[in-house]
Scaffold this motif. Structure first.
Motif, mmCIF file in Angstrom:
data_model
loop_
_atom_site.group_PDB
_atom_site.id
_atom_site.type_symbol
_atom_site.label_atom_id
_atom_site.label_comp_id
_atom_site.label_asym_id
_atom_site.label_seq_id
_atom_site.Cartn_x
_atom_site.Cartn_y
_atom_site.Cartn_z
ATOM 1 N N ARG A 1 0.829 -1.213 0.000
ATOM 2 C CA ARG A 1 0.000 0.000 0.000
ATOM 3 C C ARG A 1 0.861 1.260 0.000
ATOM 4 N NH1 ARG A 1 -5.260 -0.589 3.802
ATOM 5 N NH2 ARG A 1 -5.766 1.397 2.853
ATOM 6 N N GLN A 2 2.037 1.197 0.617
ATOM 7 C CA GLN A 2 2.933 2.346 0.601
ATOM 8 C C GLN A 2 3.495 2.561 -0.803
ATOM 9 O OE1 GLN A 2 5.247 0.812 4.042
ATOM 10 N NE2 GLN A 2 5.226 2.955 4.677
ATOM 11 N N LEU B 1 8.613 5.324 -9.920
ATOM 12 C CA LEU B 1 7.766 4.137 -9.766
ATOM 13 C C LEU B 1 6.555 4.273 -10.679
ATOM 14 C CD1 LEU B 1 7.074 1.475 -8.322
ATOM 15 C CD2 LEU B 1 5.967 2.848 -6.536
ATOM 16 N N ASN B 2 6.432 3.362 -11.649
ATOM 17 C CA ASN B 2 5.301 3.384 -12.576
ATOM 18 C C ASN B 2 4.219 2.377 -12.205
ATOM 19 O OD1 ASN B 2 6.341 5.432 -14.143
ATOM 20 N ND2 ASN B 2 7.389 4.057 -15.541
ATOM 21 N N GLY B 3 4.567 1.374 -11.402
ATOM 22 C CA GLY B 3 3.582 0.372 -11.024
ATOM 23 C C GLY B 3 4.227 -0.740 -10.234
ATOM 24 N N LEU B 4 3.379 -1.658 -9.761
ATOM 25 C CA LEU B 4 3.895 -2.806 -9.040
ATOM 26 C C LEU B 4 2.924 -3.960 -9.145
ATOM 27 C CD1 LEU B 4 3.305 -2.787 -5.271
ATOM 28 C CD2 LEU B 4 2.587 -0.819 -6.579
ATOM 29 N N THR B 5 3.491 -5.142 -9.008
ATOM 30 C CA THR B 5 2.689 -6.354 -8.917
ATOM 31 C C THR B 5 3.015 -6.969 -7.561
ATOM 32 O OG1 THR B 5 4.363 -7.828 -9.840
ATOM 33 C CG2 THR B 5 2.892 -6.725 -11.419
ATOM 34 N N GLU B 6 2.518 -8.146 -7.323
ATOM 35 C CA GLU B 6 2.795 -8.839 -6.070
ATOM 36 C C GLU B 6 4.291 -9.139 -5.898
ATOM 37 O OE1 GLU B 6 1.495 -13.098 -4.382
ATOM 38 O OE2 GLU B 6 -0.170 -11.864 -5.105
ATOM 39 N N GLN C 1 7.751 -1.806 -11.265
ATOM 40 C CA GLN C 1 8.048 -1.290 -12.601
ATOM 41 C C GLN C 1 8.562 0.132 -12.386
ATOM 42 O OE1 GLN C 1 4.299 -2.228 -12.625
ATOM 43 N NE2 GLN C 1 4.968 -4.335 -12.785
ATOM 44 N N VAL C 2 9.824 0.345 -12.748
ATOM 45 C CA VAL C 2 10.495 1.602 -12.478
ATOM 46 C C VAL C 2 11.086 2.162 -13.773
ATOM 47 C CG1 VAL C 2 12.396 2.672 -11.180
ATOM 48 C CG2 VAL C 2 11.068 0.836 -10.142
ATOM 49 N N ILE D 1 12.138 -3.737 -14.647
ATOM 50 C CA ILE D 1 11.367 -4.575 -13.736
ATOM 51 C C ILE D 1 12.332 -5.018 -12.639
ATOM 52 C CG2 ILE D 1 10.039 -6.702 -13.474
ATOM 53 C CD1 ILE D 1 8.669 -4.602 -15.274
ATOM 54 N N ILE D 2 11.979 -4.721 -11.388
ATOM 55 C CA ILE D 2 12.855 -5.071 -10.269
ATOM 56 C C ILE D 2 12.112 -6.033 -9.343
ATOM 57 C CG2 ILE D 2 14.197 -4.191 -8.329
ATOM 58 C CD1 ILE D 2 14.311 -1.484 -9.798
ATOM 59 N N PRO D 3 12.575 -7.275 -9.226
ATOM 60 C CA PRO D 3 11.935 -8.239 -8.323
ATOM 61 C C PRO D 3 12.037 -7.764 -6.869
ATOM 62 C CG PRO D 3 13.402 -9.354 -9.861
ATOM 63 C CD PRO D 3 13.673 -7.877 -9.977
ATOM 64 N N LEU D 4 10.933 -7.799 -6.147
ATOM 65 C CA LEU D 4 10.905 -7.337 -4.758
ATOM 66 C C LEU D 4 11.874 -8.108 -3.869
ATOM 67 C CD1 LEU D 4 7.089 -6.690 -4.250
ATOM 68 C CD2 LEU D 4 8.908 -4.982 -4.339
ATOM 69 N N HIS D 5 12.059 -9.393 -4.119
ATOM 70 C CA HIS D 5 12.944 -10.191 -3.262
ATOM 71 C C HIS D 5 14.412 -9.769 -3.386
ATOM 72 C CE1 HIS D 5 13.418 -12.569 -6.983
ATOM 73 N NE2 HIS D 5 14.610 -12.894 -6.478
ATOM 74 N N GLN D 6 14.746 -8.971 -4.407
ATOM 75 C CA GLN D 6 16.116 -8.489 -4.576
ATOM 76 C C GLN D 6 16.342 -7.118 -3.929
ATOM 77 O OE1 GLN D 6 17.179 -8.582 -8.728
ATOM 78 N NE2 GLN D 6 16.863 -10.787 -8.886
ATOM 79 N N ILE D 7 15.281 -6.539 -3.347
ATOM 80 C CA ILE D 7 15.363 -5.204 -2.752
ATOM 81 C C ILE D 7 15.544 -5.325 -1.242
ATOM 82 C CG2 ILE D 7 14.086 -3.060 -2.330
ATOM 83 C CD1 ILE D 7 12.622 -3.573 -4.992
#
Length: 165
Positions: free
Chosen positions: A98-99, A122-127, A131-132, A149-155
């Motif tokens: 949500r943030q 930030l242009n969007g996000l999925t689960e 998308q940056v 596209i940046i995988p969340l698990h890599q952040i």
């Protein structure tokens, strides 16, 4: 023993989270959400609450009074503590979907698990991913906007970049 360090108990944080969510439901602002609860060993109980349209001091005060009253009534924390309810500061890392959604269109500073740093709008996000739009500058050429596209698990950490332009 009034100023003895508080032993941080996850059950206290869990109970506080339940109380905050009860009060949020009572306030009838479905856009509000709990970001985090942190009981520090120095006796500071920090509650961060945000909203899709932000949160005002009035809502923070309502949550603080409710949680404080319930904690005293239930005698959840046995020693002196300091209760602090606020919205996350602009320098607070984003931790929830949500943030991220609230900050679509803003520029983010992203720390990656491999130690690299990235920055982009930030242009969007999925689960699973963000998308940056990154500005990539190659030597001797004008910066070019690249959709990444940046995988969340890599952040490891994401913060909103403040711009005074």
């Amino acid at each position: 023993m009034l100023n003895a360090p508080i032993e941080v108990d996850m059950n206290i944080e869990k109970r506080v989270a339940e109380l905050v969510n009860e009060k949020i439901a009572e306030i009838e602002r479905p856009d509000l959400f709990l970001v985090s609860v942190s009981l520090q060993s120095n006796g500071k109980l920090i509650i961060l609450v945000d909203g899709d349209q932000g949160i005002g001091i009035g809502e923070c005060a309502q949550i603080s009074r409710y949680v404080g009253f319930k904690l005293e009534e239930e005698d959840v924390i046995k020693t002196a503590y300091n209760l602090e309810v606020s919205s996350p500061g602009i320098d607070t890392p984003l931790t929830q979907a949500r943030q991220y959604t609230k900050n679509i269109g803003r520029t983010l500073a992203i720390k990656m698990a491999d130690g690299t740093k990235r920055e982009g709008k930030l242009n969007g996000l999925t689960e699973d991913e963000l998308q940056v739009e990154e500005q990539i500058k190659q030597k001797g050429k004008k910066a070019e906007a690249i959709e990444s596209i940046i995988p969340l698990h890599q952040i490891t950490e994401t913060k909103v970049v403040i711009s005074f332009k």
